[in-house]
Scaffold this active site. Structure first.
Site, PDB file in Angstrom:
ATOM      1  N   ASP A 561      -1.898  -3.215   3.701  1.00 41.06           N
ATOM      2  CA  ASP A 561      -1.094  -2.284   4.495  1.00 41.06           C
ATOM      3  C   ASP A 561      -0.245  -3.050   5.499  1.00 41.06           C
ATOM      4  O   ASP A 561      -0.711  -4.000   6.125  1.00 41.06           O
ATOM      5  CB  ASP A 561      -2.026  -1.309   5.230  1.00 41.06           C
ATOM      6  CG  ASP A 561      -1.258  -0.351   6.112  1.00 41.06           C
ATOM      7  OD1 ASP A 561      -0.416   0.396   5.589  1.00 41.06           O
ATOM      8  OD2 ASP A 561      -1.483  -0.391   7.344  1.00 41.06           O
ATOM      9  N   HIS A 564       4.196  -6.877   5.809  1.00 45.01           N
ATOM     10  CA  HIS A 564       5.293  -7.627   6.418  1.00 45.01           C
ATOM     11  C   HIS A 564       5.054  -7.905   7.891  1.00 45.01           C
ATOM     12  O   HIS A 564       5.702  -8.792   8.462  1.00 45.01           O
ATOM     13  CB  HIS A 564       6.608  -6.863   6.237  1.00 45.01           C
ATOM     14  CG  HIS A 564       6.546  -5.452   6.740  1.00 45.01           C
ATOM     15  ND1 HIS A 564       5.983  -4.435   5.993  1.00 45.01           N
ATOM     16  CD2 HIS A 564       6.945  -4.898   7.904  1.00 45.01           C
ATOM     17  CE1 HIS A 564       6.051  -3.317   6.697  1.00 45.01           C
ATOM     18  NE2 HIS A 564       6.624  -3.571   7.854  1.00 45.01           N
ATOM     19  N   ASP A 688       3.242   7.954   0.734  1.00 46.38           N
ATOM     20  CA  ASP A 688       3.837   8.169   2.049  1.00 46.38           C
ATOM     21  C   ASP A 688       5.343   8.427   1.974  1.00 46.38           C
ATOM     22  O   ASP A 688       6.060   8.187   2.935  1.00 46.38           O
ATOM     23  CB  ASP A 688       3.554   6.970   2.968  1.00 46.38           C
ATOM     24  CG  ASP A 688       3.907   5.628   2.329  1.00 46.38           C
ATOM     25  OD1 ASP A 688       4.452   5.626   1.209  1.00 46.38           O
ATOM     26  OD2 ASP A 688       3.650   4.589   2.958  1.00 46.38           O
TER      27      ASP A 688
END
Length: 1569
Positions: A561, A564, A688
């Site tokens: 999750d 980045h 999402d």
């Protein structure tokens, strides 16, 4: 004896560049194992690479059975080798991200010192880390499951209900739809917000789902594969923890608080005051509920006055002027002033005093500013008082008390305040800029939250919905937190920064995004602070390591999750730990770096298996088509280039450095690592993001899913997508549970109600089948509202074809417009056509959303359609969409190509048997098979045939396979199916006809009868390929051509010497130039009466007739091209042929097949004699050549000219020994003659005096002189041609007098004959001088040696001029060797040219080593270009480095190319220069303590200078080295693109180096080649 076992292993070849970096585009190395055997990575490093100098390769790939440790590297020594490519094979047993790097000592610059200093090994350099990513080997039910076969299904775990009663039905439904992996959002205990991604306890399991805790999880994971054929994947959350996490109270240092991150103080103060403002709006008379932007503007004004002004935010940017001025004055008064090193200019303190205020400010900022590294407390920035005192000292002098006439402290302090006020200006500007950014961010965010139509419209500003979303969590005061400082209890929350740099810590000291309010904050998540390693946050590292290992224990994969924003070193550690538990861990991530380059950083370092990509991101059919194209696979008909098979080979060096002795035959499949896109997990929709009913049209659910499933990547979906949910499920606030038609009853393929489950099952089955079997070629076509996808297997050519009619808003209900689809040579079976109907009305949505207990989809059904019309026309199929095929429809077909039903066998057939078929060819046959330029081809065919011309591309450079391969190799490497050649092949089979036709015609002639088998092989393979559909022809043409080309190449290697066969690619490429330049040419034999192969000077300019065979060129090139490659018979034939035409003691420059030889080259005979010497020393029993007899074209010792049909022609014969003696006698006695047939018929450019040839020896010094100012008898033979410029008949470089290289070659010959004579191996020992007196070979050689340095050397110091024949007035450069001695123009003697290197190479003992080395260093820096040697010193007034033969201007120096040898950079002298450099560099190292290391350095100094030549031969379509270049290696259009001597002279270098390397290896005083 038991039969030998054939064993296969797959080897991935990884070539490294000279600097140690991988020679792979993008440096992304991704390997996907084909089976469970170890992958073998074979590093290939040229033995002369820079990284081999005291070099080592380091890898952290563990040995079998050893645990992977990222920081544990094994060393493999790189031993330099001039003649080999170093290969290091290392097996990789597990998946993951492995690193390698090299260390080496930088090669010192070349020096001319006779005792060079060695570089200490300790002074080594280290390359960056490079990564090898190995994909995990997944398996399901005991069978491999390649990544492109994955069909992944995401569920938000908290909506699944309780395990097991609620979960089992969903798991059955997911499995029944054909998914093979399930993705769970985090299954741990959630925090206060109830978000699955805000975890309260990473080590505890969600009690709502798993009442029994870990035993439930264990049971779940065990049953997934056994009962439901599902692997499992779960999220791992590393960036943050829930804001109410209990362990934060004990370990607040795990977050960014005001102690661990003091630079956040100002951001925290601003955040706090903004919150406080929101709570007293009513008190200030400001609106509490915003209705308009005018209300918002009132709030913004309050922020300026009540927050920014009152917190004095500028104090976090500016200097405290009063403080710093006082401190500086006190330092000044104390005499404590410091002027930092380098801060004062040439005028010293006086110059500093004179600077204007603006410059003084720059001085202070550069040398005196402290605390500028980060934000922190107020007035953190300050001025170093000692530097401030220095400024004051410069301006006012030293402090001498307040009671003298100088300014007192108070006055000085005022001046310092003025200066510091000026210093503060940029800081106030910085503050103004950042406050403007703060206000803009606040305005936009409040407006979005309170006013925007698409925002949440939160309503009144109160404590539940404050003015801002707080950036900080304030831990509660309790017994646990009481032991901490108050600064410890303020923790920054995590969030997302739009357009932020993913590689920069957003809460770190180098970032101000929290102060500037640029973070989209997640108020329920505290950002975790890992620091640089476990020591910075021990609890956190230990805790999260346990978390990762726990997850790896149960799940086959991780989704990282917020990857980045995860510090890379943290993710590396976490994944390393997880892979220790589960080596084949599947790791996916969704990166929002905003940069593909940054994506690669994460992928390479972490070994990410897949990056999540989403089809729902497409805003149009065209964009969706682009995404499908990106992830669909490689194009149909792609070239097979990554595999080369080698049978019956010996293992290269293993990782232990030895040769593995295996009983059996080893067959290697060598895979060439090519750049691949990052593997995708391509989702039709993620958990999402919005669903089709929201972003497009609910009907697009079906075509969008179908297009995704046709891609050659892992694919995925989410619970609710197949069910046609009306909107994105709110994973934080939603409380209802999942429901699905697929969970309530068995899923049947085909039409049905309540979603697309029945079709999804078929699509998943097809996707998994294609992924498992390797269907990786795809054609995607976009037309209006349609996208079609055809995905096929590269071998069997079986495939699946999809027509998808997308449903974006506004598409209506018509069938759109799709042109008939033509599938060439393809048959189809219609699997079905379907359309999705969905009721997306507001009433339907409202009804579905009103269900308080369950999440439901829109009313929907999938209906069977007639859909398409299929017509068969011969071998082709035509598919037409019928009238009823509205948006939301798909049609699916199975396809196959009857002509390719045995395609796997076809691949094997067209790539086998070539070696046997080509085994009988000799090198002359290979010349025809592989080469033949246009002129040669027309010569062979009597003008009928030339090279093939590709429409839209142009003519090939050769008619043979090399001409094709030069084009095809780039097409294959780039997989460029759009190249004009590919189109030409699709349009017709002319290329096949051409290749076979020319070989068939040749094979029927006596001289090329051995081509019959290669011809038959090519004909049979092309005939097999002719039957397949034309769109596949480029692929099979590439396979056949590559196989034939490599077989031809390998046959060439077989016919050459071992040093070539085993040598580096560059030496092999140079050696093949000998085949390229040697062939049968009707118009250019070596003899007038019979056809034999002849060596061309270069192609295509010197290919046929009189222009082909030049005496000088032949014997400059012969040692390398023939003797260096083992072609001794070819060398002998050319020596005998030219010996037969000896006249005037000379061999002809232009042979003219012996019919019309021309004798105007003074140097040719000396290169000829040098080659005879080389032949006798290299060829076994080479001295026998001296007794070989040749029939003489002209009478011996007679200058009479007659035609070749004259009875006197070939009436006499001589031995080679007699020819040698005659040549020496004629030169010793001197000669003067006029060229036969002199006049314009012989040379239309020459002036009459130029035809007069005079050669003589000056017996005062033994040097050979010749020529005059009207001719040019050496290799620099350009005659002026321009009447316009007045240069016609005026040589560019006459080089009369005693040319340095001629006398070096003469001396070499004399010493050789002296030795032979002394051993009674040569019948003569002397010659007669012009006065008739004898002189022995030894005496003549001694005479030359005693005078050579005196006559040619130009000393470095003028004080030594008296020792040499030097005219100081004419000297242009010192420390060199003259090019000429006593020429017609004295200044030409002193010109620096590369010709002295020839003399150094063949006669090194003529030179004083110190002088030679100095001259070579000068040539290296002055003359050497990237590939060639400048033919004239750039400092010379006559230097003209750009050769344009076609230019007829009024420039006397360069018109019509008169400057051919006045600066352009010629390649063949490079070989002699490097040979000379090697000789003298090695000479100075003899007997030294570090001789072996020094000799290695000398070899590497030479190879460093070959880089440009290597690049040239690799890139040249002619597969050779050009004749010359312009200045600095620039392309010269008038240069012959492949020249015999350019290649031959570099093979000479390899011959010398091999002998020298043998000395190093054997420790002997001499070695042989």
């Amino acid at each position: 004896m038991a039969p030998r076992t054939m064993m296969s292993s797959e080897v991935y070849l990884l070539p490294l560049k000279d600097d140690g970096s991988p020679d792979i585009a993008g440096e992304f190395i991704y390997l996907s194992p084909k089976n469970n055997d170890p992958i073998i990575i074979r590093f290939a490093i040229e033995g002369t690479s820079s990284v081999c100098y005291h070099g080592s390769l380091w890898v952290n790939i563990p040995e079998e059975g050893q645990e992977f440790r990222r920081d544990k590297f094994r060393e493999f020594k790189l031993v330099p080798d001039f003649n080999r490519t170093i290969e290091i094979s290392i097996p990789i047993y597990e998946s993951g991200a492995f690193a390698f790097y090299t260390t080496y000592a930088e090669l010192p610059n070349l020096t001319c010192e006779m005792s060079p200093k060695s570089v200490p090994v300790s002074e080594t350099k280290k390359t960056p880390h490079y990564y090898i990513d190995v994909a995990p080997r997944l398996s399901l039910e005991g069978r491999p499951l390649p990544l492109p076969a994955l069909s992944i299904f995401s569920v938000i775990s908290k909506f699944m209900g309780k395990y097991p009663q609620d979960w089992e039905k969903h798991l059955r439904g997911i499995s029944d739809r054909g998914y093979n992996m399930i993705h769970f959002t985090p299954l741990q205990v959630r925090g206060k917000s109830n978000s699955p991604y805000s975890l309260y306890d990473q080590l505890g399991w969600d009690p709502d789902c798993f009442p029994n805790g870990e035993p439930d999880v264990q049971e779940l994971v065990g049953s997934l594969e056994k009962s439901h054929s599902l692997l499992s994947l779960t999220d791992i959350v590393l960036n943050h923890t829930a804001h109410n996490t209990k362990w934060l109270e004990e370990h607040p240092d795990a977050g960014y608080n005001l102690t661990t991150a003091p630079w956040l103080e100002s951001a925290y103060l601003l955040d706090t005051k903004l919150l406080e403002l929101g709570f007293k709006l009513e008190e200030l008379g400001l609106p509490v509920e915003l209705k308009t932007e005018a209300d918002l503007l009132k709030i913004m004004e309050a922020i300026k006055s009540e927050v920014l002004a009152k917190i004095r935010l500028w104090e976090y940017y500016a200097l405290d002027v009063e403080r710093d001025a006082e401190d500086s004055v006190e330092s000044w008064a104390a005499g404590d002033a410091v002027f930092p090193d380098g801060s004062l200019g040439p005028d010293g303190v006086t110059g500093l005093k004179a600077l204007p205020v603006k410059e003084k400010v720059k001085y202070v900022l550069k040398y005196g500013l402290l605390g500028d590294d980060r934000l922190g407390e107020r007035f953190r920035r300050r001025i170093d008082p000692k530097v401030g005192a220095a400024i004051l000292t410069a301006v006012f002098g030293k402090f001498e008390g307040d009671h003298n006439e100088r300014p007192d402290k108070a006055a000085v302090r005022l001046k310092m305040v003025e200066l510091l006020d000026a210093v503060n200006l940029p800081f106030y500007k910085e503050y103004d800029t950042e406050t403007a950014e703060i206000l803009e961010q606040l305005y936009n965010r409040i407006k979005y939250v309170r006013l925007d139509e698409h925002g949440p419209k939160q309503g009144p500003i109160d404590r539940k919905n404050p003015l801002i979303e707080s950036y900080f969590t304030r831990l509660p005061a309790n017994e646990t937190t009481a032991k901490h400082e108050k600064e410890d209890l303020v923790l920054v929350n995590n969030g997302w920064v739009w357009g932020g740099n993913a590689l920069v810590d957003s809460a770190g000291s180098g970032s101000r995004v929290y102060l500037r309010r640029e973070v989209i904050i997640w108020g329920d998540c505290v950002k975790l602070r890992y620091g640089n390693g476990p020591k910075d946050s021990p609890f956190l590292w230990e805790h999260m390591t346990k978390y990762s290992r726990m997850l790896a224990k149960y799940f086959a994969g991780f989704r990282i999750d917020n990857c980045h924003s995860t510090p890379i070193h943290v993710a590396e550690h976490i994944l390393d730990e997880a892979r220790r538990v589960r080596p084949n861990l599947y790791v996916v991530a969704e990166l929002f770096t905003g940069s593909e380059e940054a994506d690669y950083v994460f992928v390479k370092k972490l070994g990410l298996s897949s990056l999540i990509r989403e089809a729902m991101q497409a805003w149009s059919t065209g964009e969706l088509s682009r995404l499908v194209h990106r992830h669909g696979g490689r194009p149909i008909g792609s070239f097979e280039v990554d595999e080369v098979s080698k049978a019956d080979i010996r293992n290269p060096v293993s990782e232990k450095g030895d040769l593995t002795d295996v009983w059996g035959t080893q067959r290697e499949i060598i895979r060439r690592i090519t750049r691949v896109p990052i593997h995708a997990l391509f989702m039709d929709c993620t958990h999402d993001n919005e669903v089709p009913a929201q972003k497009r049209d609910a009907r697009d659910t079906l075509p969008n899913a179908a297009l995704v499933n046709m891609c050659a990547s892992a694919t995925g979906s989410v619970m609710g997508y197949d069910e046609v949910y009306p909107q994105l499920v709110d994973l934080v606030n939603e409380t209802r549970l999942y429901t699905s038609e697929s969970s309530s009853k068995p899923v049947v393929i085909g039409a049905g109600k309540h979603g697309i489950g029945g079709i999804k099952k078929l699509l998943n089955q097809v996707h998994t089948l294609m992924g498992k079997d390797g269907y990786d070629e795809t054609h995607i076509h976009h037309e209006d509202e349609y996208v079609t996808v055809h995905r096929v297997h590269p071998d069997s050519r079986k495939g699946y074809f999809l027509i998808a009619h997308t449903a974006f808003p506004g598409y209506g209900n018509g069938n759109g417009a799709l042109s008939p689809v033509y599938l060439t040579g393809t048959k189809v079976r219609h699997l079905g056509s379907w359309m999705l109907e969905a009721d997306a009305s507001e009433e339907a949505k409202k009804e579905v959303l009103s269900d308080k207990k369950y999440l439901r989809g829109l009313p929907s059904r999938v209906i069977d359609l007639a859909g398409v019309k299929i017509a068969v026309k011969g071998q082709d199929t035509i598919i037409t969409v019928r009238d009823k095929f509205p948006p939301g429809s798909i049609a699916l077909f199975e396809t196959w190509i009857p002509a390719a039903e045995h395609a796997a066998g076809l691949d094997s057939f067209v790539t086998s048997g070539a070696k046997t078929a080509f085994a009988a060819m000799d090198l002359v046959d290979l010349n025809f098979l592989m080469y033949k330029c246009e002129a040669e081809e027309r010569d062979f065919s009597s003008g009928r045939d030339g090279v093939y011309e590709i429409p839209g591309h142009g003519k090939l450079v050769y008619a043979g396979l090399q001409g094709w391969w030069s084009v095809v190799k780039d097409i294959i490497r780039e997989n460029n199916l759009a190249h004009p050649l590919c189109q030409n092949l699709r349009d017709g089979q002319w290329a096949l006809d051409y290749i076979v036709g020319r070989l068939e015609r040749a094979s029927k002639t006596p001289e090329y009868k051995r081509l019959s088998k290669p011809t038959a092989w090519l004909r049979d393979r092309f005939d097999a390929a002719r039957k397949i559909p034309s769109f596949l022809l480029p692929r099979y043409f590439g396979l056949i051509l590559r196989t034939a080309y490599m077989a031809g190449w390998e046959r060439g290697m077989e016919l050459m010497s071992n040093n070539v066969t085993r040598g580096q690619w560059f030496l092999q490429s140079l050696s093949m130039v000998s085949v390229q330049q040697t062939g049968l040419v009707k118009s250019a034999s070596l003899y007038p009466d019979r056809a034999v192969p002849s060596l061309a000077a270069g192609l295509p300019h010197f290919a046929v007739e009189w222009a082909r065979c030049w005496g000088r060129d032949v014997f400059i090139a012969l040692r390398g091209l023939y003797l260096g490659t083992g072609q001794f018979e070819g060398a002998k034939e050319h020596i005998l042929a030219f010996a037969s035409v000896l006249k005037h003691g000379m061999i002809p420059n232009l042979l003219g097949s012996g019919k019309t030889p021309r004798y105007n080259a003074r140097d040719s005979v000396w290169f000829f004699l040098q080659c005879i010497q080389d032949y006798t020393q290299i060829v076994p029993n080479g001295l026998d050549l001296l007794q070989e007899k040749v029939k003489r074209r002209f009478l011996p010792n007679d200058d009479t000219w007659f035609h070749d049909d004259d009875p006197r022609a070939y009436s006499k014969e001589s031995t080679i020994e007699e020819v040698i003696q005659e040549a020496l006698e004629r030169h010793a006695g001197g000669m003067s003659f006029r060229e036969a047939n002199a006049g314009v018929g012989l040379d239309m450019q020459m002036s009459d005096p130029g035809f007069n040839i005079e050669i003589k020896v000056d017996w005062e010094n033994g040097l050979l002189f010749g020529g005059n100012q009207n001719n040019c008898g050496t290799w620099m033979d350009k005659m002026g041609e321009s009447e316009k410029a007045g240069s016609k008949g005026v040589p560019g470089t006459p080089r009369d007098g005693a040319a340095v290289e001629i006398n070096g070659l003469l001396y070499s010959t004399l010493r050789w004959l002296e030795s032979l004579s002394s051993q009674e191996q040569f019948s003569h020992s002397s010659v007669k001088k012009d006065d008739g007196s004898p002189i022995s070979f030894k005496e003549w050689a001694d005479l030359i040696k005693s005078n050579f340095e005196r006559c040619y050397y130009v000393p470095v110091s003028a004080s030594e001029d008296s020792k040499y024949v030097v005219n100081p007035k004419v000297v242009n450069r010192r420390g060199i060797y003259k090019d000429l001695f006593k020429s017609g123009k004295e200044y030409e003697d002193y010109q620096l040219r590369p010709n002295f290197c020839i003399a150094m190479t063949v006669a090194p003992d003529l030179f004083t080593p110190e002088h030679a080395l100095s001259a070579l260093c000068t040539a290296d820096s002055v003359l050497r270009g990237p590939t060639g040697m400048a033919t004239l010193d750039p400092a010379d007034l006559n230097y003209r480095p750009y050769y344009r033969n076609s230019e007829d201007s009024d420039d006397f120096a360069s018109s019509k190319g008169r400057n051919y040898h006045q600066g352009p950079e010629w390649l063949w002298p490079t070989g002699f220069f490097l040979r000379a450099l090697l000789k003298f560099d090695l000479l100075r190292r003899n007997g030294k303590e570090d001789e072996k290391s020094g000799r290695t350095e000398a070899l590497l100094q030479v190879t460093r200078r070959l880089k440009g030549c290597k690049e040239m031969i690799r890139e040249s379509p002619w597969a050779g080295l050009t004749e010359l270049t312009q200045k600095n290696g620039e392309f010269c259009g008038d240069s012959c693109p492949t020249q015999a001597w350019s290649a031959g002279c570099l093979i000479d270098l390899y011959m010398d180096a091999a002998a020298e390397q043998a000395k190093v290896e054997n420790g002997a005083s001499n070695g042989s080649y």
